[in-house]
Motif scaffolding. Structure first.
Motif, PDB file in Angstrom:
ATOM      1  N   MET A   1       0.801  -1.117  -0.042  1.00 25.81           N
ATOM      2  CA  MET A   1      -0.112  -0.091  -0.138  1.00 25.81           C
ATOM      3  C   MET A   1       0.834   1.113  -0.058  1.00 25.81           C
ATOM      4  O   MET A   1       1.965   1.269   0.749  1.00 25.81           O
ATOM      5  N   THR A   2       0.456   2.285  -0.611  1.00 29.27           N
ATOM      6  CA  THR A   2       1.155   3.480  -0.800  1.00 29.27           C
ATOM      7  C   THR A   2       1.207   4.264   0.848  1.00 29.27           C
ATOM      8  O   THR A   2       0.297   3.953   1.552  1.00 29.27           O
ATOM      9  N   ALA A   3       2.396   4.526   1.023  1.00 27.89           N
ATOM     10  CA  ALA A   3       2.607   5.331   2.240  1.00 27.89           C
ATOM     11  C   ALA A   3       1.754   6.645   2.234  1.00 27.89           C
ATOM     12  O   ALA A   3       1.783   7.327   1.288  1.00 27.89           O
ATOM     13  N   ALA A   4       1.346   6.858   3.496  1.00 22.92           N
ATOM     14  CA  ALA A   4       0.826   8.112   3.771  1.00 22.92           C
ATOM     15  C   ALA A   4       1.071   8.857   4.936  1.00 22.92           C
ATOM     16  O   ALA A   4       1.368   8.030   5.840  1.00 22.92           O
ATOM     17  N   TYR A   5       1.283  10.179   5.030  1.00 22.73           N
ATOM     18  CA  TYR A   5       1.720  10.909   6.179  1.00 22.73           C
ATOM     19  C   TYR A   5       0.634  12.157   6.256  1.00 22.73           C
ATOM     20  O   TYR A   5       0.203  12.577   5.411  1.00 22.73           O
ATOM     21  N   LEU A   6       0.475  12.429   7.573  1.00 25.24           N
ATOM     22  CA  LEU A   6      -0.402  13.542   7.757  1.00 25.24           C
ATOM     23  C   LEU A   6       0.660  14.434   8.878  1.00 25.24           C
ATOM     24  O   LEU A   6       0.963  14.078   9.925  1.00 25.24           O
ATOM     25  N   THR A   7       0.482  15.613   8.403  1.00 22.47           N
ATOM     26  CA  THR A   7       1.425  16.617   8.903  1.00 22.47           C
ATOM     27  C   THR A   7       0.643  17.833   9.289  1.00 22.47           C
ATOM     28  O   THR A   7      -0.635  18.234   8.806  1.00 22.47           O
ATOM     29  N   ARG A   8       0.702  18.293  10.573  1.00 20.39           N
ATOM     30  CA  ARG A   8      -0.030  19.248  11.142  1.00 20.39           C
ATOM     31  C   ARG A   8       0.865  20.479  11.555  1.00 20.39           C
ATOM     32  O   ARG A   8       1.890  20.278  12.246  1.00 20.39           O
ATOM     33  N   ILE A   9       0.679  21.525  11.071  1.00 16.56           N
ATOM     34  CA  ILE A   9       1.422  22.774  11.193  1.00 16.56           C
ATOM     35  C   ILE A   9       0.490  23.698  12.114  1.00 16.56           C
ATOM     36  O   ILE A   9      -0.526  24.178  11.484  1.00 16.56           O
ATOM     37  N   ILE A  10       0.962  24.306  13.081  1.00 14.67           N
ATOM     38  CA  ILE A  10       0.379  25.339  13.691  1.00 14.67           C
ATOM     39  C   ILE A  10       0.901  26.583  13.656  1.00 14.67           C
ATOM     40  O   ILE A  10       2.114  26.903  14.275  1.00 14.67           O
ATOM     41  N   PRO A  11       0.475  27.493  12.793  1.00 16.19           N
ATOM     42  CA  PRO A  11       1.413  28.855  12.568  1.00 16.19           C
ATOM     43  C   PRO A  11       1.374  29.621  13.716  1.00 16.19           C
ATOM     44  O   PRO A  11       0.362  29.890  14.530  1.00 16.19           O
TER      45      PRO A  11
ATOM     46  N   ASP B   1     -10.101  25.688  11.598  1.00 14.15           N
ATOM     47  CA  ASP B   1     -10.207  26.512  12.679  1.00 14.15           C
ATOM     48  C   ASP B   1     -10.378  25.995  13.919  1.00 14.15           C
ATOM     49  O   ASP B   1     -11.197  25.152  14.157  1.00 14.15           O
ATOM     50  N   THR B   2      -9.183  26.207  14.791  1.00 13.10           N
ATOM     51  CA  THR B   2      -9.461  25.969  16.134  1.00 13.10           C
ATOM     52  C   THR B   2      -9.602  26.855  17.367  1.00 13.10           C
ATOM     53  O   THR B   2      -9.484  28.243  16.635  1.00 13.10           O
ATOM     54  N   PRO B   3      -9.738  26.819  18.550  1.00 13.64           N
ATOM     55  CA  PRO B   3     -10.014  27.953  19.613  1.00 13.64           C
ATOM     56  C   PRO B   3      -8.700  28.723  19.640  1.00 13.64           C
ATOM     57  O   PRO B   3      -8.764  29.772  19.955  1.00 13.64           O
ATOM     58  N   THR B   4      -7.696  28.043  19.171  1.00 11.24           N
ATOM     59  CA  THR B   4      -6.351  28.967  19.312  1.00 11.24           C
ATOM     60  C   THR B   4      -5.701  29.343  17.990  1.00 11.24           C
ATOM     61  O   THR B   4      -4.749  29.971  18.126  1.00 11.24           O
ATOM     62  N   GLY B   5      -6.731  29.231  16.933  1.00  6.36           N
ATOM     63  CA  GLY B   5      -6.209  29.828  15.677  1.00  6.36           C
ATOM     64  C   GLY B   5      -6.246  28.973  14.710  1.00  6.36           C
ATOM     65  O   GLY B   5      -6.477  27.574  14.898  1.00  6.36           O
ATOM     66  N   PRO B   6      -5.900  29.173  13.435  1.00 11.41           N
ATOM     67  CA  PRO B   6      -5.658  28.043  12.420  1.00 11.41           C
ATOM     68  C   PRO B   6      -4.774  27.107  12.287  1.00 11.41           C
ATOM     69  O   PRO B   6      -3.620  27.466  12.675  1.00 11.41           O
ATOM     70  N   HIS B   7      -4.814  26.001  12.116  1.00 14.75           N
ATOM     71  CA  HIS B   7      -4.260  24.906  11.658  1.00 14.75           C
ATOM     72  C   HIS B   7      -3.994  24.317  10.519  1.00 14.75           C
ATOM     73  O   HIS B   7      -5.224  24.031   9.829  1.00 14.75           O
ATOM     74  N   LEU B   8      -2.997  23.959   9.976  1.00 16.26           N
ATOM     75  CA  LEU B   8      -2.691  23.426   8.588  1.00 16.26           C
ATOM     76  C   LEU B   8      -2.842  21.951   8.801  1.00 16.26           C
ATOM     77  O   LEU B   8      -1.855  21.438   9.359  1.00 16.26           O
TER      78      LEU B   8
END
Length: 222
Positions: free
Chosen positions: A1-11, A56-63
């Motif tokens: 199966m193709t590898a998959a990654y999830l990245t979270r950026i908190i600007p 959108d989160t209570p602390t601001g946008p996350h990517l």
């Protein structure tokens, strides 16, 4: 199966680069693609399976960024914010028929009327869908993704917009009407679902549309 990654950026809201990137979908697309190798062919977004959306989160946008290649987070400016990456393989491998999941997808529902219909009603080549028409579009997409929707909440979002200049040199306006679909569903076909998660759904994928996120549903309290 193709590898998959999830990245979270908190600007970091104090970062001028982060503030600039959130102003238009085009600027954000450029920033995210800078985390992946150069010289990746005519469509590097598709090659690396890059899909994203802003939460959108209570602390601001996350990517949130999904990809089949581990992003190089050292390419972010040092004051941009915090970022972490985790593999999605375990989640995707655990999919099975009958599993109840929670889902979220920010997508750009549209229809493409035929030439006769366009001429008769003076319609554009692509018509954005809202309301009930958008819900029906999502139900069709979910069925093609091997899901049976059991609960649906749809919320219109701001339009993804910006201006890009392709290699032809002609400036192009980017405009994608967006709706966020949330709810619960039952997995009917795990393989179809994996494919749609990795490929994305609908149009506007470079600009924050099409990322389908899932998680096992919590049991209802007794």
């Amino acid at each position: 199966m193709t590898a998959a990654y999830l990245t979270r950026i908190i600007p970091d809201p104090r970062s001028p680069q982060a503030r600039r990137d959130t102003r238009t979908a085009v600027d954000l697309h450029r920033r995210l693609m800078s985390l992946f190798p150069d010289n990746a062919g005519p469509d590097p977004r598709a090659r690396f399976g890059v899909l994203h959306r802003t939460e959108d989160t209570p602390t601001g946008p996350h990517l949130l960024i999904q990809s089949n290649h581990h992003p190089d987070l050292t390419k972010l400016p040092t004051t941009y914010g915090t970022a972490t990456t985790k593999p999605l393989d375990t989640l995707l491998e655990a999919l099975r028929p009958g599993l109840t999941i929670r889902y979220r997808c920010v997508a750009s529902p549209v229809r493409k009327p035929g030439a006769t219909t366009r001429a008769a009603y003076k319609l554009p080549a692509v018509v954005a869908l809202t309301g009930t028409a958008a819900d029906e579009w999502w139900l069709r997409q979910a069925d093609a993704a091997g899901l049976n929707i059991t609960n649906l909440h749809a919320q219109p979002l701001d339009t993804a917009h910006g201006t890009r200049t392709p290699h032809s040199g002609d400036r192009q306006r980017i405009h994608h009407t967006r709706t966020r679909f949330d709810g619960t569903a039952t997995v009917l076909d795990p393989e179809q679902l994996r494919t749609k998660i990795l490929e994305g759904i609908g149009r506007g994928k470079p600009y924050g549309c099409g990322l389908l996120s899932i998680a096992p549903a919590r049991p209802e309290p007794q």
